[in-house]
Structures are given as structure tokens and as C-alpha cells.
Design a protein around this motif. Structure first.
Motif, mmCIF file in Angstrom:
data_model
loop_
_atom_site.group_PDB
_atom_site.id
_atom_site.type_symbol
_atom_site.label_atom_id
_atom_site.label_comp_id
_atom_site.label_asym_id
_atom_site.label_seq_id
_atom_site.Cartn_x
_atom_site.Cartn_y
_atom_site.Cartn_z
ATOM 1 N N MET A 1 0.847 -1.198 0.000
ATOM 2 C CA MET A 1 0.000 0.000 0.000
ATOM 3 C C MET A 1 0.878 1.242 0.000
ATOM 4 O O MET A 1 1.847 1.327 0.755
ATOM 5 C CB MET A 1 -0.904 0.003 1.238
ATOM 6 N N PRO A 2 0.599 2.220 -0.879
ATOM 7 C CA PRO A 2 1.410 3.445 -0.904
ATOM 8 C C PRO A 2 1.134 4.309 0.311
ATOM 9 O O PRO A 2 0.170 4.090 1.046
ATOM 10 C CB PRO A 2 0.933 4.134 -2.193
ATOM 11 N N GLN A 3 1.993 5.293 0.511
ATOM 12 C CA GLN A 3 1.797 6.234 1.596
ATOM 13 C C GLN A 3 0.423 6.894 1.487
ATOM 14 O O GLN A 3 -0.008 7.294 0.411
ATOM 15 C CB GLN A 3 2.876 7.317 1.553
ATOM 16 N N ARG A 4 -0.272 6.991 2.602
ATOM 17 C CA ARG A 4 -1.552 7.668 2.619
ATOM 18 C C ARG A 4 -1.338 9.161 2.380
ATOM 19 O O ARG A 4 -0.429 9.767 2.958
ATOM 20 C CB ARG A 4 -2.256 7.459 3.961
ATOM 21 N N ASP B 1 -10.434 7.158 9.077
ATOM 22 C CA ASP B 1 -9.377 6.347 8.474
ATOM 23 C C ASP B 1 -8.384 5.883 9.537
ATOM 24 O O ASP B 1 -7.961 4.718 9.546
ATOM 25 C CB ASP B 1 -8.620 7.154 7.411
ATOM 26 N N PHE C 1 -7.968 1.927 10.867
ATOM 27 C CA PHE C 1 -6.657 1.297 10.759
ATOM 28 C C PHE C 1 -6.191 0.759 12.109
ATOM 29 O O PHE C 1 -5.698 -0.356 12.214
ATOM 30 C CB PHE C 1 -5.638 2.316 10.226
ATOM 31 N N THR D 1 6.115 -1.636 10.708
ATOM 32 C CA THR D 1 6.175 -1.771 9.250
ATOM 33 C C THR D 1 5.034 -1.026 8.577
ATOM 34 O O THR D 1 5.242 -0.284 7.602
ATOM 35 C CB THR D 1 6.149 -3.257 8.853
ATOM 36 N N ALA D 2 3.818 -1.206 9.094
ATOM 37 C CA ALA D 2 2.662 -0.543 8.496
ATOM 38 C C ALA D 2 2.751 0.969 8.644
ATOM 39 O O ALA D 2 2.454 1.724 7.709
ATOM 40 C CB ALA D 2 1.376 -1.064 9.127
ATOM 41 N N GLY E 1 5.673 2.340 6.477
ATOM 42 C CA GLY E 1 5.413 2.160 5.053
ATOM 43 C C GLY E 1 4.227 2.934 4.516
ATOM 44 O O GLY E 1 4.243 3.378 3.366
ATOM 45 N N ASP E 2 3.184 3.103 5.349
ATOM 46 C CA ASP E 2 1.930 3.667 4.846
ATOM 47 C C ASP E 2 1.546 4.995 5.475
ATOM 48 O O ASP E 2 0.782 5.762 4.867
ATOM 49 C CB ASP E 2 0.777 2.679 5.095
ATOM 50 N N TRP E 3 2.027 5.270 6.690
ATOM 51 C CA TRP E 3 1.503 6.405 7.442
ATOM 52 C C TRP E 3 2.564 7.416 7.870
ATOM 53 O O TRP E 3 2.281 8.308 8.676
ATOM 54 C CB TRP E 3 0.767 5.894 8.691
ATOM 55 N N GLU F 1 3.969 9.893 6.187
ATOM 56 C CA GLU F 1 3.636 11.255 5.765
ATOM 57 C C GLU F 1 2.507 11.828 6.618
ATOM 58 O O GLU F 1 2.498 13.029 6.927
ATOM 59 C CB GLU F 1 3.274 11.273 4.281
#
Length: 218
Positions: free
Chosen positions: A1-4, A13, A17, A45-46, A49-51, A53
Motif C-alpha cells: 500500500m502506498p503512503q496515505r 481512516d 486502521f 512496518t505498516a 510504510g503507509d503512514w 507522511e
């Protein structure tokens, strides 16, 4: 999953999560796994990787308006307190939002936002904020954490007593550390602080409350 994308993220959201739907079933194994992952680095990791930003945006104040309602405030607290501990682990920035988050919790206790939270697992995270934030009133805040944790389930959530009935165990562990040292000694090296001999002995044990297995979710 890309950065939100930070500008598109909503409080819901964040909450969806962080809090799995399975928690509402009251299964003890699900709750134990939830607390183990949240308190022992299982979300690194999540979050990185995703949050990451989103975490940066929260630190800049991009989501401060979320504090206008209880669940928005809870989402804001997660981005200020929990997310940085993964995204900036082992750096001073991991603790950079602690004072702001603590003030938001103290305000929530005054304006009813804390009592408006629906579940004991949601209510635990404001208490964790109070325990994380160092400062001259830290021991008094730990007394408050213990008091609130002891009443976490009854009478509001009797269904979860088998899971959260001992929620005061972890705050008491943290309170003892703050009573002894007035701060969290395990942060000393990261923050460039000199440890006292007693703190050095404690650090050498590696027996820190946040690293213990969650025999009680707190």
C-alpha cells in the motif's frame, strides 16, 4: 500500500486502521494480539510504510481541528503519540509530540471527550498518553491513570471485564518507574541524558513496562 495522502486522511481512516473490527466481539485472544502488536513494535512496518507522511503532517499541526469532537480527538492522539514511536523510533522525535498530546488528554477529561469514547480499548490510549509524557506532574498523572484504569470496565463496560478487569496493572508498573526516577530512564541514551547509577542498573535489566507481555491490556 502506498503512503496515505495526508490531505485526504480523515479521523475515521485512522481509527479503522488502528482498531480492528474483531475487538468488538470481545474475544480475549484477539485483544491480547491487539495489545501485543500495538505496544511491542508490531505496527512499525505498516506505520513507516503507509503512514509516515500522515505522522509528519500531524506533527506540523495539520489535524489539530480534529480535536473538536471525541473520536476526532482520539484519532489525533494516535497520530501524535503512537505513530511517532514507530516512524521515529530510537530518535528524540519519537517523543516530540508528547506534551501536546498530554494537554489534549487533560482537556478531554475536562470537556467530556474521554467519557464519550465507546470502548475500554479506546479509552486506554488517552491514559497511555498521560503515562508517556514526562514532566514535573508525571507522578500525579500516573495516580490519575491508575484511578481511571481501575474503573475502566465497571460499570460502563461489564461485558469486557474478563479482558480489561485488571487494566490498572500496567499503569501501576509505570507509576513505580516514575516514582523511582521521575522519568523514563530507557529514553536516556536516545535523548542524550546522563543516567544515574540507579538508572543504569535499571536499564541493564531491560525490564521496561512497555516491553512486557500484555498480561493485562493497558
Amino acid at each position: 500500500m502506498p503512503q496515505r495522502a495526508p490531505e485526504a486522511v480523515t479521523p475515521q481512516d485512522i481509527l479503522e486502521f488502528w482498531f480492528p473490527g474483531a475487538l468488538a466481539k470481545g474475544d480475549a485472544d484477539d485483544h491480547a494480539a491487539f495489545w501485543r502488536s500495538r505496544m511491542q513494535g508490531g505496527m512499525d512496518t505498516a506505520l513507516i510504510g503507509d503512514w509516515a507522511e500522515v505522522t509528519h503532517a500531524a506533527a506540523r499541526g495539520a489535524y489539530d481541528a480534529w480535536a473538536a469532537d471525541p473520536r476526532g480527538r482520539l484519532a489525533l492522539l494516535l497520530t501524535l503519540d503512537q505513530f511517532p514511536r514507530s516512524v521515529w523510533r530510537d530518535t528524540p522525535a519519537a517523543y516530540g509530540q508528547d506534551i501536546k498530546a498530554c494537554r489534549l488528554v487533560l482537556e478531554a477529561l475536562e470537556n467530556g471527550h474521554f467519557e464519550a469514547l465507546d470502548t475500554p480499548w479506546e479509552r486506554n490510549f488517552p491514559l497511555i498518553v498521560l503515562s508517556h509524557c514526562e514532566g514535573p506532574d508525571h507522578l500525579a498523572r500516573m495516580d490519575l491513570c491508575v484511578e481511571l484504569a481501575d474503573t475502566m470496565v465497571a460499570p460502563a463496560f461489564p461485558r469486557y471485564d474478563h479482558i480489561y478487569g485488571d487494566a490498572g496493572i500496567q499503569p501501576r508498573r509505570v507509576r513505580e518507574i516514575i516514582r523511582r526516577f521521575g522519568r523514563h530512564p530507557h529514553r536516556n541514551a536516545v535523548l542524550g541524558r546522563v543516567s544515574t547509577p540507579e538508572e543504569e542498573d535499571y536499564i541493564a535489566t531491560g525490564d521496561f513496562p512497555h516491553l512486557r507481555a500484555p498480561d493485562a491490556p493497558a
